[in-house]
Design an enzyme around this catalytic site. Structure first.
Site, PDB file in Angstrom:
ATOM      1  N   TYR A 116      29.440  46.927  37.958  1.00  0.00           N
ATOM      2  CA  TYR A 116      28.817  45.660  38.353  1.00  0.00           C
ATOM      3  C   TYR A 116      27.288  45.766  38.464  1.00  0.00           C
ATOM      4  O   TYR A 116      26.549  44.925  37.942  1.00  0.00           O
ATOM      5  CB  TYR A 116      29.393  45.169  39.686  1.00  0.00           C
TER       6      TYR A 116
ATOM      7  N   ASP B 110      35.775  39.512  37.992  1.00  0.00           N
ATOM      8  CA  ASP B 110      35.689  38.054  38.077  1.00  0.00           C
ATOM      9  C   ASP B 110      34.299  37.553  37.665  1.00  0.00           C
ATOM     10  O   ASP B 110      34.164  36.477  37.112  1.00  0.00           O
ATOM     11  CB  ASP B 110      35.984  37.598  39.509  1.00  0.00           C
TER      12      ASP B 110
ATOM     13  N   LYS C 173      42.735  41.335  43.561  1.00  0.00           N
ATOM     14  CA  LYS C 173      41.831  40.344  44.163  1.00  0.00           C
ATOM     15  C   LYS C 173      41.660  39.178  43.199  1.00  0.00           C
ATOM     16  O   LYS C 173      41.255  39.363  42.064  1.00  0.00           O
ATOM     17  CB  LYS C 173      40.457  40.978  44.422  1.00  0.00           C
TER      18      LYS C 173
END
Lengths: 515, 254
Positions: A260, A295, A367
């Site tokens: 990330y 996500d 998640k």
């Protein structure tokens, strides 16, 4: 729900590719440490606090070791040697160095210094293990919620105000409280100190803030009969230090992705790969559930076209997690409900993607993130988008459920936004509790075919990544359409080649003891 | 018809519509920081009256715990507005969304627009430049990196003006985006002037669109310093990009 018919051979091939991709990166990065890994090591050995200029002592001490050209040997043995020689604690060594009263040198008795560093490390590990048992006891005593767990965010900037909001959220039904960090903390090359009352769009992650929020959630959890999990952000330039602080203060979850920072924060690739390994090792040992950030890919790339990049990244994240000692139930692999609502049959594709992830990672603590990209000022439609997201979550057995807010595109949530979001989720979860047991996927139908297609594309993209290696793949913009290079980004100056006698006591202790 | 009457603009009064013209029906929801009871419900109704709603009705009231309660109300708006008297001032440029900006760049430039961003000189605070440049953006507004038709180069913090100008020449930057967040004794003004002077000296000032952003920056100040535009807080990538492509089109139309 009956399962989608997926080719196990394809899943195995994808996983094998991901394993080789992750191991190759790990092998290449093992020859380096970073300034924040060493600072985390010092924190775990008991160094804390700041100097007169608010510079954390772990930073002062590591800077000193760099000046003395000692850092490539690892901070632990040098500091342990100084402790032995001068009869000081690690904290006293740091204070003396910061005051200019002590200049560190290579330990006179290297073997003894290592032994003493190991003893200090073992004591910290005992403390972290005790925190882990305490969590288990608390859950045993006060109970815990059924999944999907409702995950809510507080973001006032003031830890004391956050506590008020977090208590309210827990009473309203939140199972997990995440304290959003101040904008820009991920790019600070130090961790701020003490309780903080000012932040931008969030609250600084500090050890004291962790401690205050943990105590508040323990209290409200005991009152409402449900253990409330605390989440923070183990990301950015100080991943290992945040992990160390969270482990000591019994956080339960950490956002902790292997890529990330590289992709979304332009943090150097080497730095991130090295830091994620150490931070995940600490999280693994502390029983913390990590949350990965796939996500986010879908907030920039298209959620339908890029679905296979999410699965590919999850498989890579899983393998990095295994290397650090994380168990499947500690892996909060991330994905999201972000398909354009105007796309015909978009809901079917959301079901296909969510069920595919569920089946590829049957034991993971998945998640699932609500719609954000296609939320608008039309809060009425937004509430329906969130309801459909809630349906997919319960239907496909997701574990960590971030609550969607109908005012997502407008402001940080008002109290009634949260209230209505919880009501929405509880309604859907309750009224559809056992729906998954009652329906079956049509063999060869649209949903199954879509899942098979994404899986096949995932096998393909992982084979490509394996051929060129992960850094080159990131360079090509494989994830989220963003390209980064090995030597680019922030924090490269904190990457240090290890000397042949580099020593750190924690990997041996923590990798052996995570269970 | 008399002269006087023809010059008068016809009035055009509007008010909300439910199911009958001019019924004024509106809906409203809010939270009161008190536990729910009959007094709280009456307070909610009276608040709606104070807001200018006739015959307000609390159609839903619910206790939220922790001393809060939630209300949904309907009422009839007393007020009306004359549409014919409304004149909304148009901004200098229209802020477009990401897709429209990409489309406009593709259409008008036929290549990617190059944005070069940096915090110059002493400034180490990249929050602003990152919010505009980086993929993630800020507050739900994606940064320039996420624009397909933008080549976004973020040089980061404490970049020398000389270095920035050299890079601008090398990358053939269309837009230079400078952020100045932190100042001491107005050093940010000196920094900004120096950059503008350097661009003049290199003879490329006219070739680039020069933009500055930061919490102390206004459009007027930017103009004074020789910049093409200034953006303060609450500006996002789409504002900067919309200005830039508009400015580019304006310059190339001439």
């Amino acid at each position: 729900m009956t399962r989608l018919n997926l080719d196990q051979g394809q899943i195995d091939r994808a996983r094998e590719s991901a394993r080789r991709i992750a191991h190759r990166v790990f092998d290449e990065m093992s020859q380096y440490t970073t300034t924040t890994v060493e600072r985390a090591t010092l924190r775990l050995m008991g160094v804390d606090g700041v100097d007169d200029n608010q510079i954390p002592l772990p930073n002062r001490l590591v800077a000193h070791l760099q000046e003395q050209k000692l850092l490539p040997h690892g901070a632990a043995a040098v500091v342990a040697g100084a402790m032995e020689e001068h009869g000081l604690t690690a904290q006293q060594v740091a204070e003396a160095v910061a005051a200019g009263k002590l200049v560190l040198a290579a330990p006179k008795h290297d073997k003894a210094a290592r032994k003493s560093a190991e003893a200090i490390a073992a004591k910290t590990c005992d403390h972290i293990a005790a925190q882990r048992s305490l969590r288990a006891q608390q859950i045993d005593k006060v109970g815990e919620a059924r999944t999907p767990w409702l995950y809510l965010i507080v973001a006032t900037g003031n830890i004391h105000e956050d506590i008020v909001q977090a208590r309210a959220a827990a009473e309203q039904g939140a199972d997990i409280v995440a304290v959003i960090r101040s904008t820009g903390q991920s790019l600070l090359d130090y961790v701020p100190y003490g309780a903080t009352t000012e932040g931008f769009g969030g609250t600084y992650a500090t050890q004291e803030n962790f401690r205050l929020m943990r105590a508040a959630l323990d209290e409200v959890g005991a009152k409402i009969g449900r253990y409330i999990r605390l989440t923070n952000y183990c990301s950015g330039l100080c991943m290992p230090e945040i992990a160390a602080m969270g482990a000591m203060e019994r956080l339960d979850m950490m956002l902790n992705d292997s890529m990330y920072g590289i992709i979304f924060r332009d943090i150097n690739m080497k730095r991130t790969f090295i830091d994620q390994f150490f931070s995940r090792m600490v999280n693994a040992y502390a029983g913390i559930i990590i949350n990965t950030g796939e996500d986010n890919y879908l907030t920039t790339a298209d959620a339908f076209d890029a679905a296979h990049t999410v699965l590919a990244s999850q498989l890579i994240n899983e393998q990095f997690a295994y290397i650090s000692g994380l168990k499947p139930d500690q892996m909060g692999l991330g994905h999201a409900f972000e398909i354009n609502p105007d796309l015909e049959n978009g809901f079917l594709w959301e079901v296909a993607h969510a069920q595919l992830v569920r089946q590829v990672f049957p034991e993971a603590c998945l998640k699932y993130m609500p719609p954000t990209k296609h939320m608008t000022g039309n809060i009425f439609r937004g509430h329906i988008q969130d309801a459909l997201f809630n349906v997919v979550s319960t239907l496909t057995g997701q574990n960590i459920h971030l609550l969607g807010m109908m005012t997502e595109a407008i402001h940080t949530p008002f109290i009634q936004d949260r209230f209505l979001a919880i009501q929405n989720a509880k309604y859907v979860f309750g009224t559809m509790r056992d729906l998954h047991d009652e329906v079956e996927f049509k063999a060869g139908g649209r949903i199954e075919s879509r899942a098979q297609q994404v899986l096949a594309e995932t096998v393909g993209i992982l084979a490509d990544i394996e051929k060129i290696g992960l850094p080159a793949a990131i360079g090509r913009g494989t994830f989220a359409d963003i390209s980064r290079t090995m030597e680019g980004g922030k924090g490269l100056d904190g990457v240090i080649a290890k000397a042949s006698d580099y020593y750190n006591p924690f990997p041996d202790l923590m990798l052996a003891g995570a269970n | 018809m008399s002269e006087h009457l023809t010059n008068q603009i016809a009035e055009n009064w509007v008010k909300p519509y439910g199911d009958t013209m001019n019924d004024g029906r509106v809906q409203l929801s809010f939270t009161l920081p008190v536990a729910l009871d009959e007094n709280a419900k009456e307070a909610a109704r009276q608040l709606a009256l104070e807001m200018g709603l006739d015959e307000p009705a609390v159609v839903h009231a619910e206790d939220m715990g922790q001393g809060f309660s939630f209300y949904v109300l309907y009422g009839q708006c007393k007020h009306r507005v004359d549409l014919s008297r409304i004149k909304v001032a148009k901004p200098e440029f229209e802020t477009l969304d990401k897709e429209a900006i990409d489309a406009l760049i593709a259409d008008k430039m036929g290549r990617k627009m190059v944005f070069l961003g940096a915090c110059i000189e002493t400034d180490a605070h990249t929050v602003g430049i990152d919010a505009i440049m980086n993929m993630k953006g800020y507050n739900g507004h994606k940064g320039l990196e996420s624009y397909h038709e933008v080549c976004a180069i973020n040089m980061g913090a404490q970049v020398d003006s000389e270095e920035l100008v050299a890079r601008a020449i090398e990358e053939q930057a269309d837009v230079i985006l400078v952020s100045q967040v932190v100042t001491q004794k107005n050093i940010h003004l000196d920094n900004l002037t120096r950059l503008s002077d350097l661009l003049e000296a290199e003879g490329i000032r006219d070739r680039v669109i020069l933009v500055v952003g930061g919490p102390r920056i206004t459009h007027e100040l930017a103009k004074e310093l020789g910049y093409d535009a200034g953006f303060g807080t609450k500006s996002y990538a789409e504002d900067v990009a919309s200005f830039a492509i508009n400015e580019w089109i304006k310059r190339h139309a001439a």
